[in-house]
Scaffold this motif. Structure first.
Motif, PDB file in Angstrom:
ATOM      1  N   ASP A 116       0.827  -1.207   0.000  1.00 15.63           N
ATOM      2  CA  ASP A 116       0.000   0.000   0.000  1.00 15.63           C
ATOM      3  C   ASP A 116       0.862   1.257   0.000  1.00 15.63           C
ATOM      4  O   ASP A 116       0.593   2.205  -0.739  1.00 15.63           O
ATOM      5  CB  ASP A 116      -0.937   0.023   1.209  1.00 15.63           C
ATOM      6  CG  ASP A 116      -1.994  -1.070   1.171  1.00 15.63           C
ATOM      7  OD1 ASP A 116      -2.204  -1.675   0.091  1.00 15.63           O
ATOM      8  OD2 ASP A 116      -2.606  -1.324   2.230  1.00 15.63           O
ATOM      9  N   ILE A 117       1.903   1.272   0.835  1.00 11.59           N
ATOM     10  CA  ILE A 117       2.808   2.425   0.891  1.00 11.59           C
ATOM     11  C   ILE A 117       3.472   2.636  -0.460  1.00 11.59           C
ATOM     12  O   ILE A 117       3.584   3.764  -0.946  1.00 11.59           O
ATOM     13  CB  ILE A 117       3.856   2.242   2.005  1.00 11.59           C
ATOM     14  CG1 ILE A 117       3.180   2.355   3.369  1.00 11.59           C
ATOM     15  CG2 ILE A 117       4.980   3.261   1.876  1.00 11.59           C
ATOM     16  CD1 ILE A 117       4.071   1.955   4.525  1.00 11.59           C
ATOM     17  N   SER A 118       3.905   1.554  -1.093  1.00 13.29           N
ATOM     18  CA  SER A 118       4.533   1.653  -2.408  1.00 13.29           C
ATOM     19  C   SER A 118       3.566   2.251  -3.430  1.00 13.29           C
ATOM     20  O   SER A 118       3.928   3.157  -4.183  1.00 13.29           O
ATOM     21  CB  SER A 118       5.005   0.267  -2.858  1.00 13.29           C
ATOM     22  OG  SER A 118       5.581   0.336  -4.137  1.00 13.29           O
ATOM     23  N   SER A 119       2.337   1.765  -3.435  1.00 13.38           N
ATOM     24  CA  SER A 119       1.331   2.272  -4.370  1.00 13.38           C
ATOM     25  C   SER A 119       1.024   3.750  -4.131  1.00 13.38           C
ATOM     26  O   SER A 119       0.845   4.512  -5.074  1.00 13.38           O
ATOM     27  CB  SER A 119       0.033   1.477  -4.247  1.00 13.38           C
ATOM     28  OG  SER A 119       0.226   0.163  -4.654  1.00 13.38           O
ATOM     29  N   GLU A 120       0.981   4.130  -2.875  1.00 12.30           N
ATOM     30  CA  GLU A 120       0.675   5.523  -2.520  1.00 12.30           C
ATOM     31  C   GLU A 120       1.828   6.470  -2.817  1.00 12.30           C
ATOM     32  O   GLU A 120       1.643   7.681  -2.829  1.00 12.30           O
ATOM     33  CB  GLU A 120       0.334   5.610  -1.026  1.00 12.30           C
ATOM     34  CG  GLU A 120      -0.946   4.894  -0.653  1.00 12.30           C
ATOM     35  CD  GLU A 120      -1.090   4.661   0.852  1.00 12.30           C
ATOM     36  OE1 GLU A 120      -0.242   5.165   1.633  1.00 12.30           O
ATOM     37  OE2 GLU A 120      -2.039   3.967   1.251  1.00 12.30           O
ATOM     38  N   ASN A 121       3.035   5.937  -3.038  1.00 13.21           N
ATOM     39  CA  ASN A 121       4.234   6.757  -3.227  1.00 13.21           C
ATOM     40  C   ASN A 121       4.944   6.448  -4.533  1.00 13.21           C
ATOM     41  O   ASN A 121       6.165   6.273  -4.566  1.00 13.21           O
ATOM     42  CB  ASN A 121       5.190   6.546  -2.046  1.00 13.21           C
ATOM     43  CG  ASN A 121       4.658   7.130  -0.773  1.00 13.21           C
ATOM     44  OD1 ASN A 121       4.689   8.335  -0.587  1.00 13.21           O
ATOM     45  ND2 ASN A 121       4.134   6.287   0.101  1.00 13.21           N
ATOM     46  N   ASP A 122       4.183   6.377  -5.611  1.00 11.76           N
ATOM     47  CA  ASP A 122       4.749   6.191  -6.952  1.00 11.76           C
ATOM     48  C   ASP A 122       5.647   4.962  -7.057  1.00 11.76           C
ATOM     49  O   ASP A 122       6.722   5.007  -7.664  1.00 11.76           O
ATOM     50  CB  ASP A 122       5.523   7.432  -7.396  1.00 11.76           C
ATOM     51  CG  ASP A 122       4.636   8.656  -7.464  1.00 11.76           C
ATOM     52  OD1 ASP A 122       3.471   8.525  -7.875  1.00 11.76           O
ATOM     53  OD2 ASP A 122       5.109   9.753  -7.075  1.00 11.76           O
ATOM     54  N   ASN A 123       5.228   3.851  -6.439  1.00 11.69           N
ATOM     55  CA  ASN A 123       5.934   2.571  -6.498  1.00 11.69           C
ATOM     56  C   ASN A 123       7.339   2.608  -5.903  1.00 11.69           C
ATOM     57  O   ASN A 123       8.222   1.855  -6.319  1.00 11.69           O
ATOM     58  CB  ASN A 123       5.962   2.027  -7.922  1.00 11.69           C
ATOM     59  CG  ASN A 123       4.570   1.696  -8.401  1.00 11.69           C
ATOM     60  OD1 ASN A 123       3.784   1.109  -7.660  1.00 11.69           O
ATOM     61  ND2 ASN A 123       4.249   2.082  -9.613  1.00 11.69           N
ATOM     62  N   LYS A 124       7.538   3.477  -4.918  1.00 13.06           N
ATOM     63  CA  LYS A 124       8.825   3.514  -4.233  1.00 13.06           C
ATOM     64  C   LYS A 124       8.923   2.342  -3.262  1.00 13.06           C
ATOM     65  O   LYS A 124       7.924   1.787  -2.819  1.00 13.06           O
ATOM     66  CB  LYS A 124       8.997   4.835  -3.485  1.00 13.06           C
ATOM     67  CG  LYS A 124       9.187   6.010  -4.409  1.00 13.06           C
ATOM     68  CD  LYS A 124       9.456   7.278  -3.648  1.00 13.06           C
ATOM     69  CE  LYS A 124       9.703   8.420  -4.616  1.00 13.06           C
ATOM     70  NZ  LYS A 124       9.907   9.683  -3.902  1.00 13.06           N
ATOM     71  N   LEU A 125      10.147   1.988  -2.943  1.00  9.64           N
ATOM     72  CA  LEU A 125      10.419   0.948  -1.960  1.00  9.64           C
ATOM     73  C   LEU A 125      10.531   1.595  -0.577  1.00  9.64           C
ATOM     74  O   LEU A 125      10.866   2.767  -0.462  1.00  9.64           O
ATOM     75  CB  LEU A 125      11.734   0.238  -2.289  1.00  9.64           C
ATOM     76  CG  LEU A 125      11.813  -0.429  -3.662  1.00  9.64           C
ATOM     77  CD1 LEU A 125      13.246  -0.865  -3.948  1.00  9.64           C
ATOM     78  CD2 LEU A 125      10.877  -1.611  -3.718  1.00  9.64           C
ATOM     79  N   THR A 126      10.270   0.826   0.453  1.00  9.34           N
ATOM     80  CA  THR A 126      10.448   1.314   1.818  1.00  9.34           C
ATOM     81  C   THR A 126      11.830   0.896   2.292  1.00  9.34           C
ATOM     82  O   THR A 126      12.232  -0.247   2.117  1.00  9.34           O
ATOM     83  CB  THR A 126       9.373   0.725   2.747  1.00  9.34           C
ATOM     84  OG1 THR A 126       8.094   1.147   2.290  1.00  9.34           O
ATOM     85  CG2 THR A 126       9.570   1.194   4.182  1.00  9.34           C
ATOM     86  N   ARG A 127      12.564   1.846   2.860  1.00  7.04           N
ATOM     87  CA  ARG A 127      13.915   1.588   3.342  1.00  7.04           C
ATOM     88  C   ARG A 127      13.901   1.575   4.868  1.00  7.04           C
ATOM     89  O   ARG A 127      13.316   2.450   5.488  1.00  7.04           O
ATOM     90  CB  ARG A 127      14.875   2.644   2.837  1.00  7.04           C
ATOM     91  CG  ARG A 127      16.276   2.431   3.301  1.00  7.04           C
ATOM     92  CD  ARG A 127      17.254   3.430   2.654  1.00  7.04           C
ATOM     93  NE  ARG A 127      18.577   2.902   2.859  1.00  7.04           N
ATOM     94  CZ  ARG A 127      19.183   2.019   2.081  1.00  7.04           C
ATOM     95  NH1 ARG A 127      18.590   1.587   0.991  1.00  7.04           N
ATOM     96  NH2 ARG A 127      20.373   1.571   2.357  1.00  7.04           N
ATOM     97  N   LEU A 128      14.555   0.584   5.444  1.00  6.79           N
ATOM     98  CA  LEU A 128      14.721   0.484   6.888  1.00  6.79           C
ATOM     99  C   LEU A 128      16.209   0.566   7.199  1.00  6.79           C
ATOM    100  O   LEU A 128      16.986  -0.289   6.765  1.00  6.79           O
ATOM    101  CB  LEU A 128      14.145  -0.833   7.418  1.00  6.79           C
ATOM    102  CG  LEU A 128      14.355  -1.126   8.902  1.00  6.79           C
ATOM    103  CD1 LEU A 128      13.719  -0.048   9.778  1.00  6.79           C
ATOM    104  CD2 LEU A 128      13.799  -2.497   9.250  1.00  6.79           C
TER     105      LEU A 128
END
Length: 104
Positions: A14-26
């Protein structure tokens, strides 16, 4: 290194879709009340670095944090009052009450 629960996987999608298919970095950085803290950000696939580990094409972390995150389970808890990622990190000897910092 990091296991995603189904709810975490779906939230990351969902986060990726909401942010232009970006990846989440930890990332793991020095600080917080226990010594280290987790830092979240979004990055493009072009920003993935050579020493990064990509988990299920959703989550990115650096190999340099492997010893800090080995065996970690990432979950996403949602209830009427608080919705957040939770991190079960067997490498953490102590953690703070807010769950965002830890020591090894």
């Amino acid at each position: 290194m990091i296991t995603l629960t189904e709810t975490a996987r779906q939230r990351l999608k969902d986060i990726s879709s909401e942010n232009d298919n970006k990846l989440t970095r930890l990332d793991v950085v020095g600080g917080g009340c226990a010594g280290f803290e987790y830092r979240w950000s979004n990055i493009t696939k072009e920003e993935v670095e050579e020493d990064d580990i990509i988990i299920e094409d959703l989550l990115v972390t650096s190999k340099q944090y492997e010893l800090y995150l080995l065996g970690t389970t990432l979950d996403y808890k949602k209830d009427p009052f608080v919705s957040q990622f939770t991190i079960e990190n067997p490498m953490a000897k102590n953690s703070c009450g807010c769950g965002t910092s830890f020591s090894v």
